[in-house]
Design a protein around this motif. Structure first.
Motif, PDB file in Angstrom:
ATOM      1  N   ALA A 208       0.906  -1.205  -0.078  1.00  0.00           N
ATOM      2  CA  ALA A 208      -0.014  -0.142   0.103  1.00  0.00           C
ATOM      3  C   ALA A 208       0.928   1.251   0.033  1.00  0.00           C
ATOM      4  N   PRO A 209       0.396   2.075  -0.663  1.00  0.00           N
ATOM      5  CA  PRO A 209       1.315   3.476  -0.812  1.00  0.00           C
ATOM      6  C   PRO A 209       1.348   4.249   0.448  1.00  0.00           C
ATOM      7  N   ALA A 210       2.164   4.767   0.930  1.00  0.00           N
ATOM      8  CA  ALA A 210       2.321   5.667   1.948  1.00  0.00           C
ATOM      9  C   ALA A 210       1.295   6.592   2.229  1.00  0.00           C
ATOM     10  N   PRO A 211       0.624   6.984   3.044  1.00  0.00           N
ATOM     11  CA  PRO A 211      -0.358   8.049   3.015  1.00  0.00           C
ATOM     12  C   PRO A 211       0.039   9.312   2.899  1.00  0.00           C
ATOM     13  N   PRO A 212      -0.741  10.196   1.850  1.00  0.00           N
ATOM     14  CA  PRO A 212       0.151  11.501   1.473  1.00  0.00           C
ATOM     15  C   PRO A 212       0.300  12.365   2.691  1.00  0.00           C
ATOM     16  N   ARG A 213       1.730  12.805   2.669  1.00  0.00           N
ATOM     17  CA  ARG A 213       2.168  13.529   3.739  1.00  0.00           C
ATOM     18  C   ARG A 213       1.300  14.738   3.971  1.00  0.00           C
ATOM     19  N   ARG A 214       0.648  15.316   3.123  1.00  0.00           N
ATOM     20  CA  ARG A 214      -0.349  16.498   3.062  1.00  0.00           C
ATOM     21  C   ARG A 214      -1.242  16.549   3.739  1.00  0.00           C
ATOM     22  N   GLU A 215      -1.924  15.098   4.017  1.00  0.00           N
ATOM     23  CA  GLU A 215      -2.981  14.900   4.893  1.00  0.00           C
ATOM     24  C   GLU A 215      -2.626  14.746   6.351  1.00  0.00           C
ATOM     25  N   LYS A 216      -1.533  14.499   6.629  1.00  0.00           N
ATOM     26  CA  LYS A 216      -0.900  14.414   8.032  1.00  0.00           C
ATOM     27  C   LYS A 216      -0.596  15.840   8.501  1.00  0.00           C
ATOM     28  N   LYS A 217      -0.031  16.604   7.408  1.00  0.00           N
ATOM     29  CA  LYS A 217       0.366  18.046   7.695  1.00  0.00           C
ATOM     30  C   LYS A 217      -1.096  18.807   7.935  1.00  0.00           C
ATOM     31  N   LYS A 218      -2.156  18.382   7.373  1.00  0.00           N
ATOM     32  CA  LYS A 218      -3.337  19.025   7.550  1.00  0.00           C
ATOM     33  C   LYS A 218      -3.861  18.975   8.932  1.00  0.00           C
ATOM     34  N   LYS A 219      -3.556  17.792   9.330  1.00  0.00           N
ATOM     35  CA  LYS A 219      -4.129  17.429  10.568  1.00  0.00           C
ATOM     36  C   LYS A 219      -3.238  18.298  11.832  1.00  0.00           C
ATOM     37  N   THR A 220      -1.920  18.367  11.419  1.00  0.00           N
ATOM     38  CA  THR A 220      -1.150  19.100  12.520  1.00  0.00           C
ATOM     39  C   THR A 220      -1.391  20.375  12.261  1.00  0.00           C
ATOM     40  N   ASP A 221      -1.853  20.997  11.226  1.00  0.00           N
ATOM     41  CA  ASP A 221      -2.091  22.598  11.057  1.00  0.00           C
ATOM     42  C   ASP A 221      -3.365  23.132  11.808  1.00  0.00           C
ATOM     43  N   ILE A 222      -4.522  22.132  11.550  1.00  0.00           N
ATOM     44  CA  ILE A 222      -5.506  22.587  12.497  1.00  0.00           C
ATOM     45  C   ILE A 222      -5.363  22.479  13.876  1.00  0.00           C
ATOM     46  N   GLY A 223      -4.530  21.740  14.648  1.00  0.00           N
ATOM     47  CA  GLY A 223      -4.208  21.944  15.901  1.00  0.00           C
ATOM     48  C   GLY A 223      -3.564  23.047  16.277  1.00  0.00           C
ATOM     49  N   LYS A 224      -2.658  23.430  15.304  1.00  0.00           N
ATOM     50  CA  LYS A 224      -1.790  24.567  15.501  1.00  0.00           C
ATOM     51  C   LYS A 224      -2.751  25.947  15.429  1.00  0.00           C
ATOM     52  N   VAL A 225      -3.619  26.001  14.495  1.00  0.00           N
ATOM     53  CA  VAL A 225      -4.481  27.083  14.291  1.00  0.00           C
ATOM     54  C   VAL A 225      -5.511  27.287  15.655  1.00  0.00           C
ATOM     55  N   PHE A 226      -5.695  25.921  16.029  1.00  0.00           N
ATOM     56  CA  PHE A 226      -6.685  25.774  17.365  1.00  0.00           C
ATOM     57  C   PHE A 226      -6.024  26.605  18.606  1.00  0.00           C
ATOM     58  N   ILE A 227      -4.506  26.129  18.694  1.00  0.00           N
ATOM     59  CA  ILE A 227      -3.858  26.646  19.812  1.00  0.00           C
ATOM     60  C   ILE A 227      -3.700  28.120  19.694  1.00  0.00           C
ATOM     61  N   ASN A 228      -3.446  28.709  18.105  1.00  0.00           N
ATOM     62  CA  ASN A 228      -3.061  29.962  18.033  1.00  0.00           C
ATOM     63  C   ASN A 228      -4.603  30.707  18.435  1.00  0.00           C
ATOM     64  N   ILE A 229      -5.530  30.257  17.898  1.00  0.00           N
ATOM     65  CA  ILE A 229      -6.891  30.974  18.187  1.00  0.00           C
ATOM     66  C   ILE A 229      -7.235  31.035  19.640  1.00  0.00           C
ATOM     67  N   SER A 230      -6.739  29.982  20.425  1.00  0.00           N
ATOM     68  CA  SER A 230      -6.867  29.812  21.941  1.00  0.00           C
ATOM     69  C   SER A 230      -6.039  31.071  22.322  1.00  0.00           C
ATOM     70  N   ILE A 231      -4.824  31.150  21.774  1.00  0.00           N
ATOM     71  CA  ILE A 231      -4.066  32.103  22.505  1.00  0.00           C
ATOM     72  C   ILE A 231      -4.277  33.514  22.041  1.00  0.00           C
ATOM     73  N   GLY A 232      -4.851  33.475  20.856  1.00  0.00           N
ATOM     74  CA  GLY A 232      -5.392  34.873  20.483  1.00  0.00           C
ATOM     75  C   GLY A 232      -6.515  35.374  21.350  1.00  0.00           C
ATOM     76  N   LEU A 233      -7.541  34.640  21.509  1.00  0.00           N
ATOM     77  CA  LEU A 233      -8.205  34.779  22.428  1.00  0.00           C
ATOM     78  C   LEU A 233      -8.149  35.203  23.952  1.00  0.00           C
ATOM     79  N   CYS A 234      -7.124  34.412  24.349  1.00  0.00           N
ATOM     80  CA  CYS A 234      -6.625  34.669  25.552  1.00  0.00           C
ATOM     81  C   CYS A 234      -6.021  36.332  25.811  1.00  0.00           C
ATOM     82  N   ILE A 235      -5.413  36.422  24.660  1.00  0.00           N
ATOM     83  CA  ILE A 235      -4.832  37.812  24.500  1.00  0.00           C
ATOM     84  C   ILE A 235      -5.793  38.909  24.670  1.00  0.00           C
ATOM     85  N   PHE A 236      -6.763  38.540  23.617  1.00  0.00           N
ATOM     86  CA  PHE A 236      -7.704  39.540  23.495  1.00  0.00           C
ATOM     87  C   PHE A 236      -8.429  39.874  24.602  1.00  0.00           C
TER      88      PHE A 236
END
Length: 840
Positions: free
Chosen positions: A22-50
């Protein structure tokens, strides 16, 4: 060993495609998962700062809003800091600006040296009957100014139980500190007195933190004079004359005592003098018995100084006591150290001549201003009118200090900026301080006598306005003023208004300016400085007191504890316990405030037009509020046929004794005391408030109704109806048919605006009748006829009560005409003079 994966072969031995790696899962899908987490964290930090930023911004804004209540208006003051100084206004620097004492003088300066008089009857039934501050409890037979020009002289009579004191003063200009003045005190026994009373007069001087006094004592321990110095007065000297039987007569036997001490405040002077009294001194006239008398004694004075405090908080206090048998006369001379070229001393015959000259000038000005002789009033009636005017002028006070204020953004009350206030007062005994809504009525009279003085008073009041456009409605500026006020009334709340009656005076001023070019040019600079403050004041009313519907208005600050009040009071309206909606709510519309705003908007338009400022907004507001159709829509009750407030209301209310359950066998005193509480027998609903009285008249009182309005017929009918408002003594404040007529508002709160006759509203009624009786309309003749009768009734009763009691009163009984309430009340009750003169 790891288990080997089983392979599945196809028929030709080729591995199945499923078996391919089986071909390796596309790297971009894994990257997408990581980006959502970071966005969520960034939004949380932003909301706290705001949130933190918003929190601190909210704290900053709350702090800024909290400070607004004590931030003065940013426009230049109408009066600069030196306007009351001897350099700018020398003739008005000294004056009888201490209305709360029977006789005293001070300067128009923040920390004035004050002078005054105390007295007591010796060998009386009541020991220590010291008189100083005006007190109704002293039960004097009458006191007040008979003549006072507001500037240079005054003559007052004080009728004690068996003698009369006449206090006179005259000022003479010279030097750099307001010149000299002299007092003359004359004492005469009443014809009914069994024997000539022995009286102690106590003349005093005191410093209010600033300045110093030095007592000069002659042989036999007699205080002959006091010298002193202060920043505003420079050097000065007060000389005490010896008592005589009259001008030019020889001296009389007298005993002398003096007191020199320190005082922690001017409000403590009475207590210090009273506590220093000692009965060890002997009065021994040549042809009389030896008797012990009370006198001030320095050895009895307890120090008021706390060693942990700064000694500078105390001021000097010197008392000169003269004990002498009536009749007698004593003079006290104040001389300014900067008056170097005085021709002679203002004493004896020089003083007599100067007094007579001032009296002649006063009488001539009085007749020229009011014309009562030309109207054929008797000499006794004219004397009464002069006393009414003089008491208002003699009741002018100069105050300096800080109000105590609070807004919804303040956890605790704050001190308003230190400010001066030059104002008339309603009552020297009960209300010796400034009241915003009273002052407009005061100045209607004083503006006829002295227009520049009246303009100065208006400027003082508007210089008190804060950045929001609010003026504290009751001015309690110093310790002396606070000593006369119950604690619950000291704090002023910035959501609370008071009727803007100063617009009544501005209306007259504007009318004069439009017809008198010379006066326009002299008053225009002051009016220009007043204008930005008037703008902010009007806008504050227009926003903070807005009602639930467009172009409606509602008084804020009604009592909220509906359980204790038969009808919660509306102190802010000036009409206190006058019946409003039984259950306060934001749905209320108040007809009197609507009319005040209609009046104010018209005057604002005229002032703006005179100054060349944009006036259309004010003009449009005035046209809208003057529209009788809108007035009818908001406030006319077809069922009641009166103009009414609107709100959440029921008539089915009463005060009843609260029920407190006491278990059998338990002692009653361990349980709460029963109170009178309100009982509501029928739920309130939104409706017109069924009260006929002063509030119902406001569209008429302030000339909002057009002369052809059919509503005018209903008002004139109610005014004339004895079951409603008409009495032989004036218009009562509430109809006799009203359920709350003469009803107590609480167990301890007697009816106030629920029946008694008030002269300020009766003045507006007479003025309105004169107005509608002078312009074309279907009700012209009827208004003119009622005018004559009401005017006659008011003059007759106020004058009669003055003769019988010695006082002008706060209010008058609608059943007997008897004066009642506080007295003397020569605030708006003195408007009787304008009614006599027909000066509207």
């Amino acid at each position: 060993m790891a288990k080997r994966r089983k392979r599945v072969l196809t028929g030709d031995g080729v591995p199945s495609p499923r078996e391919e790696k089986a071909p390796a899962p596309p790297r971009r899908e894994k990257k997408k998962k990581t980006d959502i987490g970071k966005v969520f964290i960034n939004i949380s930090i932003g909301l706290c700062i705001f949130s933190l930023i918003w929190f601190f911004y909210a704290l900053y804004m709350r702090s800024a809003l909290a400070r607004r209540v004590v931030t003065l208006h940013p426009s230049p003051r109408v009066l600069n800091a030196t306007s009351s100084s001897p350099a700018v206004s020398p003739d008005q620097f000294w004056g009888s600006y201490r209305p709360h004492v029977y006789f005293g003088m001070k300067t128009r300066s923040p920390r004035s040296v004050v002078t005054g008089l105390m007295w007591m009857r010796q060998f009386a039934d009541v020991d220590g009957n010291l008189r100083h501050t005006c007190e109704q409890g002293d039960r004097l037979q009458g006191y007040g100014w008979l003549m006072h020009d507001g500037v240079s002289f005054g003559v007052q009579e004080i009728h004690d139980r068996d003698f009369t004191l006449t206090t006179e003063f005259v000022k003479r200009m010279g030097g750099d500190h307001g010149g000299d003045w002299t007092w003359r005190i004359t004492a005469k026994q009443h014809s009914s007195a069994a024997m000539a009373p022995v009286i102690s007069l106590m003349f005093y001087a005191a410093t209010d933190v600033q300045g110093s006094l030095q007592a000069h004592v002659e042989e036999k321990n007699v205080l002959s004079s006091v010298t002193g110095t202060s920043e505003e007065l420079g050097n000065f000297k007060i000389t005490f004359g010896k008592p005589t039987a009259g001008e030019g007569a020889t001296g009389k036997y007298a005993k002398y005592n003096y007191l020199q001490t320190r005082s922690p405040g001017l409000d403590k002077l009475t207590d210090i003098a009273k506590n220093s009294l000692n009965h060890k001194f002997i009065f021994s006239p040549p042809k009389g018995e030896k008797r012990s008398y009370f006198a001030v004694d320095s050895h009895k004075v307890m120090t008021h100084h706390n060693q942990q405090q700064d000694p500078k908080i105390e001021g000097d206090f010197v008392v000169h006591q003269v004990t002498v048998q009536t009749p007698f006369q004593i003079e006290v001379l104040f001389e300014s150290g900067s008056f170097h070229d005085r021709p002679n001393q203002l004493v004896g015959s020089v003083l007599t001549d100067e007094l007579e000259r001032r009296k002649v000038a006063f009488n001539e000005k009085f007749e020229g201003t009011f014309g009562l002789q030309a109207k054929e009033f008797t000499s006794s009636q004219i004397k009464f009118a002069k006393a009414a005017l003089s008491n208002m002028l003699g009741g002018m006070g100069y105050f300096y200090g800080q109000s105590v204020v609070q807004s919804v953004y303040n956890e605790h009350p704050l001190l308003y900026p230190e400010s001066p206030l030059f104002t008339a007062v309603p009552s020297r005994s009960f209300f010796p301080r400034g009241f915003l809504w009273d002052e407009g009525f005061h100045q209607l009279l004083l503006s006829k006598w002295d227009p520049p003085l009246s303009l100065e008073v208006i400027a003082h009041w508007l210089d008190l306005i804060n950045v929001e456009g609010w003026i504290p409605r009751e001015q309690i500026l110093d310790d002396e003023a606070r000593s006369k006020v119950p604690s619950e009334f000291i704090v002023q709340h910035n959501e609370n208004a008071n009727p803007p009656t100063l617009f009544l005076v501005l209306q007259k001023l504007v009318d004069q300016l439009e017809t008198d070019p010379d006066r326009l040019s002299s008053h225009l600079p002051v009016l220009r400085r007043l204008y930005p403050r008037l703008q902010t004041w009007f806008e504050w009313f227009n926003t903070t007191q807005a009602g639930p519907m467009a172009n409606s208005y509602r008084w804020r600050g009604r009592d909220k504890d509906t359980n204790l009040f038969l009808n919660p009071k509306t102190l802010t309206s000036g009409l206190d316990d006058y019946p409003r909606a039984s259950h306060p709510s934001s749905d209320e519309r108040h007809v009197d405030l609507y009319c005040w705003m209609a009046l104010a908007s018209g005057i604002m338009a005229n002032v703006a037009r005179i100054l060349g400022e944009p006036h259309k907004v004010y003009e449009n507001t005035h046209l809208t509020l003057s529209n009788n159709e809108l007035l009818n829509e908001l406030h006319w009750s077809d069922n009641l046929r009166v103009f009414s407030d609107y709100g959440n209301h029921t008539q089915a209310v009463s005060l009843q004794q609260e029920k407190v359950y006491v278990p059998p066998g338990q002692p009653r005193h361990q349980f709460p005391v029963t109170r009178l509480v309100r009982s509501v027998r029928r739920a309130p609903k939104l409706q017109y408030v069924n009260a006929l009285g002063y509030v119902s008249l406001f569209p008429f009182l302030l000339h909002i109704l057009t002369p052809d309005s059919p509503k005018l017929e209903h008002i004139l009918r109610d005014i004339q109806d004895p079951e409603h408002l008409w009495t032989p003594y004036g218009l009562r404040s509430l109809s006799r048919t009203d359920p709350l007529y003469m009803k107590r508002n609480t167990e301890h709160d007697a009816p106030y605006w629920r029946g008694p006759i008030w002269i300020n509203i009766n003045y507006l009624a007479v003025r309105a009748l004169h107005h509608y009786g002078s312009i074309e309309g279907p009700y012209k003749e009827k208004a003119a006829a009622i005018y004559q009768e009401l005017r006659t009734n008011l003059i007759k009763n106020v004058y009669k009560q003055y003769l019988e009691t010695g006082y002008i009163w706060e209010q008058y009984s609608d059943s007997t005409g008897r004066g009642q309430g506080s007295h003397p009340f020569t605030g708006w009750s003195a408007l009787t003079v304008l009614i006599m003169a027909e000066k509207y």
